[in-house]
Write an enzyme that holds these catalytic residues in place. Structure first.
Site, mmCIF file in Angstrom:
data_model
loop_
_atom_site.group_PDB
_atom_site.id
_atom_site.type_symbol
_atom_site.label_atom_id
_atom_site.label_comp_id
_atom_site.label_asym_id
_atom_site.label_seq_id
_atom_site.Cartn_x
_atom_site.Cartn_y
_atom_site.Cartn_z
ATOM 1 N N ASP A 11 42.862 28.564 38.022
ATOM 2 C CA ASP A 11 42.006 28.171 39.066
ATOM 3 C C ASP A 11 41.405 27.066 38.549
ATOM 4 O O ASP A 11 40.659 26.713 37.517
ATOM 5 C CB ASP A 11 41.110 29.262 39.383
ATOM 6 C CG ASP A 11 41.298 30.318 39.955
ATOM 7 O OD1 ASP A 11 42.357 30.195 40.880
ATOM 8 O OD2 ASP A 11 40.927 31.599 39.977
ATOM 9 N N ASP A 147 44.051 36.700 46.557
ATOM 10 C CA ASP A 147 43.250 36.299 45.487
ATOM 11 C C ASP A 147 41.746 36.725 45.768
ATOM 12 O O ASP A 147 41.281 36.270 46.957
ATOM 13 C CB ASP A 147 43.432 34.956 45.221
ATOM 14 C CG ASP A 147 42.675 34.376 43.760
ATOM 15 O OD1 ASP A 147 42.040 35.330 43.227
ATOM 16 O OD2 ASP A 147 42.753 33.221 43.493
#
Length: 189
Positions: A11, A147
């Site tokens: 991320d 996610d």
């Protein structure tokens, strides 16, 4: 690797598109030197097209951008693919699936966020399940990823809705034994 993960989801946050700030290309490059696992880079940044070349050179195997983060979605997805990297498109919980439809032919994967991008440990929003099911019908061959809030309570539903790729963070990293945490999750599939 010892815990049998299939890929590393990175991320990348810029403090603008999302309020948090994380790492960039040097971490991706360092991980590439240490592992052959798939490096799945999730760019939660404004104007991601500015950094696609650098992340490709750093060793990304897949790069996912947010439809909400750029007005150059198609060109950016094409650029990622032209560099031999899988191209992904993410959408936040409040973004309708229809917003990504014009770009699906340029994607290798679609990421349905079940939380607003930028913070770990958030509660799963079932809107992601609806999006996964809708996308699975529209794009039966597309890799679908979810996610946010993926854990022992939500993982089976995600797979049933059509997810191929499951991004799991807190459900692993908040446990003492990563192998045990992964085994518990795998047993629910």
């Amino acid at each position: 690797e010892a815990a049998d993960v299939k890929a590393l989801h990175l991320d990348v946050m810029d403090g603008r598109f999302v309020p948090n700030l994380t790492y960039g290309m040097p971490i991706c490059e360092g991980l590439r030197r240490k592992t052959d696992l798939v490096l799945d880079v999730h760019l939660m940044i404004e104007n991601p097209e500015r950094f696609v070349p650098q992340f490709c050179e750093a060793g990304a195997d897949a790069i996912t951008i947010h439809v909400e983060a750029t007005d150059q979605v198609e060109a950016t997805l094409r650029d990622i693919r032209d560099r031999g990297v899988a191209a992904g498109l993410a959408l936040n919980p409040d973004t309708p699936v229809e917003e990504i439809e014009p770009y699906l032919e340029h994607c290798d994967l679609v990421l349905a966020m079940s939380v607003n991008a930028g913070f770990g440990g958030q509660k799963f929003n079932p809107v992601a399940l609806e999006k996964l099911a809708s996308l699975r019908k529209r794009c039966p061959e597309m890799f679908l990823q979810v996610d946010g809030g993926v854990n022992s309570s939500t993982i089976a539903e995600c797979v049933q809705a059509g997810a191929d790729l499951l991004v799991v963070g807190s459900a692993i990293f908040r446990k003492e034994d990563y192998q045990s945490a992964l085994n518990d999750l795998y047993s629910l599939l």
